[in-house]
Design a protein around this motif. Sequence first.
Motif, PDB file in Angstrom:
ATOM      1  N   GLY A  94       0.773  -1.031   0.141  1.00 57.21           N
ATOM      2  CA  GLY A  94       0.232  -0.053  -0.089  1.00 57.21           C
ATOM      3  C   GLY A  94       0.795   1.274   0.127  1.00 57.21           C
ATOM      4  N   GLN A  95       2.132   1.146   0.322  1.00 57.97           N
ATOM      5  CA  GLN A  95       2.811   2.418   0.328  1.00 57.97           C
ATOM      6  C   GLN A  95       3.414   2.782  -1.177  1.00 57.97           C
ATOM      7  OE1 GLN A  95       6.253   1.100   2.735  1.00 57.97           O
ATOM      8  NE2 GLN A  95       6.119   2.940   4.179  1.00 57.97           N
ATOM      9  N   ILE A  96       3.654   4.062  -1.192  1.00 51.71           N
ATOM     10  CA  ILE A  96       4.280   4.347  -2.523  1.00 51.71           C
ATOM     11  C   ILE A  96       5.928   4.596  -2.432  1.00 51.71           C
ATOM     12  CG2 ILE A  96       4.436   6.165  -4.547  1.00 51.71           C
ATOM     13  CD1 ILE A  96       1.272   6.640  -3.737  1.00 51.71           C
ATOM     14  N   VAL A  97       6.653   4.098  -2.982  1.00 50.44           N
ATOM     15  CA  VAL A  97       8.002   4.277  -2.809  1.00 50.44           C
ATOM     16  C   VAL A  97       8.585   4.895  -4.192  1.00 50.44           C
ATOM     17  CG1 VAL A  97      10.414   3.385  -2.401  1.00 50.44           C
ATOM     18  CG2 VAL A  97       8.235   2.528  -1.239  1.00 50.44           C
ATOM     19  N   VAL A  98       9.240   6.202  -3.726  1.00 51.18           N
ATOM     20  CA  VAL A  98       9.497   6.982  -5.030  1.00 51.18           C
ATOM     21  C   VAL A  98      11.105   7.146  -4.843  1.00 51.18           C
ATOM     22  CG1 VAL A  98       9.336   9.126  -6.272  1.00 51.18           C
ATOM     23  CG2 VAL A  98       6.964   8.072  -5.501  1.00 51.18           C
ATOM     24  N   HIS A  99      11.760   6.978  -5.870  1.00 54.38           N
ATOM     25  CA  HIS A  99      13.239   7.563  -5.919  1.00 54.38           C
ATOM     26  C   HIS A  99      13.189   8.601  -7.016  1.00 54.38           C
ATOM     27  CE1 HIS A  99      15.022   6.163  -9.581  1.00 54.38           C
ATOM     28  NE2 HIS A  99      14.519   4.901  -9.454  1.00 54.38           N
ATOM     29  N   THR A 100      14.319   9.591  -6.655  1.00 53.08           N
ATOM     30  CA  THR A 100      14.642  10.631  -7.549  1.00 53.08           C
ATOM     31  C   THR A 100      15.808  10.526  -8.738  1.00 53.08           C
ATOM     32  OG1 THR A 100      15.965  11.735  -5.875  1.00 53.08           O
ATOM     33  CG2 THR A 100      13.514  11.950  -5.776  1.00 53.08           C
ATOM     34  N   CYS A 101      16.588   9.262  -8.523  1.00 55.52           N
ATOM     35  CA  CYS A 101      17.613   9.162  -9.276  1.00 55.52           C
ATOM     36  C   CYS A 101      17.441   9.121 -10.724  1.00 55.52           C
ATOM     37  CB  CYS A 101      18.318   7.919  -8.945  1.00 55.52           C
ATOM     38  SG  CYS A 101      19.066   7.848  -7.454  1.00 55.52           S
ATOM     39  N   GLY A 102      18.131   9.891 -11.551  1.00 51.29           N
ATOM     40  CA  GLY A 102      17.983   9.836 -13.060  1.00 51.29           C
ATOM     41  C   GLY A 102      18.237   8.551 -13.793  1.00 51.29           C
ATOM     42  N   ALA A 103      19.529   7.827 -13.210  1.00 53.07           N
ATOM     43  CA  ALA A 103      19.985   6.641 -13.879  1.00 53.07           C
ATOM     44  C   ALA A 103      19.291   5.454 -13.575  1.00 53.07           C
ATOM     45  CB  ALA A 103      21.640   6.542 -13.305  1.00 53.07           C
ATOM     46  N   HIS A 104      18.383   5.238 -12.429  1.00 50.40           N
ATOM     47  CA  HIS A 104      17.763   3.952 -12.240  1.00 50.40           C
ATOM     48  C   HIS A 104      16.208   3.947 -12.726  1.00 50.40           C
ATOM     49  CE1 HIS A 104      20.720   2.279 -10.066  1.00 50.40           C
ATOM     50  NE2 HIS A 104      21.100   3.318  -9.273  1.00 50.40           N
ATOM     51  N   GLY A 105      15.763   3.208 -13.058  1.00 54.62           N
ATOM     52  CA  GLY A 105      14.085   3.006 -13.310  1.00 54.62           C
ATOM     53  C   GLY A 105      13.474   2.353 -12.318  1.00 54.62           C
ATOM     54  N   VAL A 106      12.648   1.561 -12.133  1.00 51.59           N
ATOM     55  CA  VAL A 106      11.884   0.936 -11.146  1.00 51.59           C
ATOM     56  C   VAL A 106      12.360  -0.477 -10.722  1.00 51.59           C
ATOM     57  CG1 VAL A 106       9.684   2.235 -11.354  1.00 51.59           C
ATOM     58  CG2 VAL A 106      10.202   0.102 -12.521  1.00 51.59           C
ATOM     59  N   GLU A 107      13.448  -0.856 -11.502  1.00 48.62           N
ATOM     60  CA  GLU A 107      13.771  -2.344 -11.018  1.00 48.62           C
ATOM     61  C   GLU A 107      14.660  -2.228  -9.779  1.00 48.62           C
ATOM     62  OE1 GLU A 107      17.067   0.206 -12.448  1.00 48.62           O
ATOM     63  OE2 GLU A 107      15.163  -0.144 -13.487  1.00 48.62           O
ATOM     64  N   VAL A 108      15.353  -0.917  -9.560  1.00 49.80           N
ATOM     65  CA  VAL A 108      16.137  -0.826  -8.414  1.00 49.80           C
ATOM     66  C   VAL A 108      15.056  -1.081  -7.104  1.00 49.80           C
ATOM     67  CG1 VAL A 108      15.986   1.682  -8.158  1.00 49.80           C
ATOM     68  CG2 VAL A 108      17.922   0.611  -7.249  1.00 49.80           C
ATOM     69  N   LEU A 109      13.806  -0.640  -7.239  1.00 45.82           N
ATOM     70  CA  LEU A 109      12.699  -0.789  -6.151  1.00 45.82           C
ATOM     71  C   LEU A 109      12.192  -2.140  -6.090  1.00 45.82           C
ATOM     72  CD1 LEU A 109      11.046   2.643  -6.928  1.00 45.82           C
ATOM     73  CD2 LEU A 109      13.001   2.175  -5.128  1.00 45.82           C
ATOM     74  N   ALA A 110      12.943  -2.939  -6.600  1.00 44.12           N
ATOM     75  CA  ALA A 110      12.204  -4.358  -6.517  1.00 44.12           C
ATOM     76  C   ALA A 110      11.961  -4.757  -5.170  1.00 44.12           C
ATOM     77  CB  ALA A 110      13.162  -5.395  -7.426  1.00 44.12           C
ATOM     78  N   PRO A 111      12.875  -4.583  -4.265  1.00 40.69           N
ATOM     79  CA  PRO A 111      12.640  -5.217  -2.969  1.00 40.69           C
ATOM     80  C   PRO A 111      11.467  -4.478  -2.132  1.00 40.69           C
ATOM     81  CG  PRO A 111      15.075  -4.722  -2.983  1.00 40.69           C
ATOM     82  CD  PRO A 111      14.384  -4.268  -4.247  1.00 40.69           C
ATOM     83  N   ALA A 112      11.299  -3.121  -2.670  1.00 40.91           N
ATOM     84  CA  ALA A 112       9.853  -2.582  -2.144  1.00 40.91           C
ATOM     85  C   ALA A 112       8.835  -3.213  -2.681  1.00 40.91           C
ATOM     86  CB  ALA A 112      10.007  -1.150  -2.436  1.00 40.91           C
TER      87      ALA A 112
END
Length: 297
Positions: A94-112
Motif C-alpha cells: 500500500g505504500q508508494i516508494v519514489v526515488h529521484t535518481c535519473g540513472a535508475h528505473g523501477v527495477e532498483v525498487l524490486a525489494p519494495a
Amino acid sequence: MCPKPARLSVGVVSAGRVGAVLGAALARAGHVITAVSAVSRESLRRAEELLPGAAVLPPDEVAARADLVLLAVPDDALPGMVRGLAAAGALRAGQIVVHTCGAHGVEVLAPAAEHGALGLALHPVMTFTGRPEDLQRIAACAFGITAADGDEVAWNVAEALVVEMGAEPVRVPPAARPLYHTALAHGANHLVTLVGECVDLLRDAGVATPQRLLGPLLSAALDNALRHGDRALTGPVARGDAGTVARHVEVLAEHAPEKLPAYRALAARTVTRAVDAGLLRADRAPDVAAAIEGETP
C-alpha cells in the motif's frame, strides 16, 4: 486526466538539496511531511527551513511512518538503501516508494515491490540549490517519470504527483532510462566543463570579464540549438574554413595543449553533423577534418 492522489503522509530520505525541496513541494500540494532523515549540519538546516514540523529520524523510522517514501539519495547509494529498508521491515503493501535518481528505473525498487509497495521513479530535470527559490523553479521544469511496463495505474500516479508539484511529467520507458540519463548528463555536465574551458582561454587572452562576452553568445547558441537543431550550427567548421580551424589547433597546441583533445573531438563531431544538416559541403569536409588533426589541408 491524471487522478489526484489522496492526502498522503510523506517520509523524506534524506534532506539533501533535492529531497528537502521536493518534500516542500509535496507539502505545498497538500500532503503531510511526517518525518525526514538528516545528519549533516546543512541537511538539518534544510529540514528545519523547508520541512518545518517534520520529525528528524533514522531512515527506517522515516519510511515506516509514511504512505509515500521519497528516496532522494545518490544513485550509487540507492540500491543499498532500498534493500536496507526492506530488510528492516520499513516497507509495506500500500505504500508508494519514489526515488529521484535519473540513472535508475523501477527495477532498483524490486525489494519494495516484493513487500507490496508501488515503486516509481520521478527524476526532476533541473539543478537544485536546496533553498526555497527552488520551489518556484520547479514550475518551469520537467520530470522524467518511470513506472513498471504495462501498469497504467502506476504511470498515472507518477504523473499526478508531478503535476501536483507544479511540474511537467515526461514518460521515460524503463529500458530507456540509462540512455535518458546519459543524454542529460552529457549535455548539462559537459556544458559546464566546456564553458569553464572557454572562460579559461579568454582569461589567458587577457579578457578581464569573460562572462560578459560568453553570456549573450552562449545563451543565443543554446536557444537556437533547441529551436533549430543542427541548422543552428555556425562558425568555421560549419562554413568549411579549414584555415581558421588549423589556426585554432595551432594556438591551442601552443597555449593550452590540455584543451586540444576536447576541441578536436567536438570539432570532428561538428563536421559530421554539419554535413548531415547540409551546412558543410561534402567536398570541403576532408580539408576541415585534416585541419582538426593538424594536417595541412
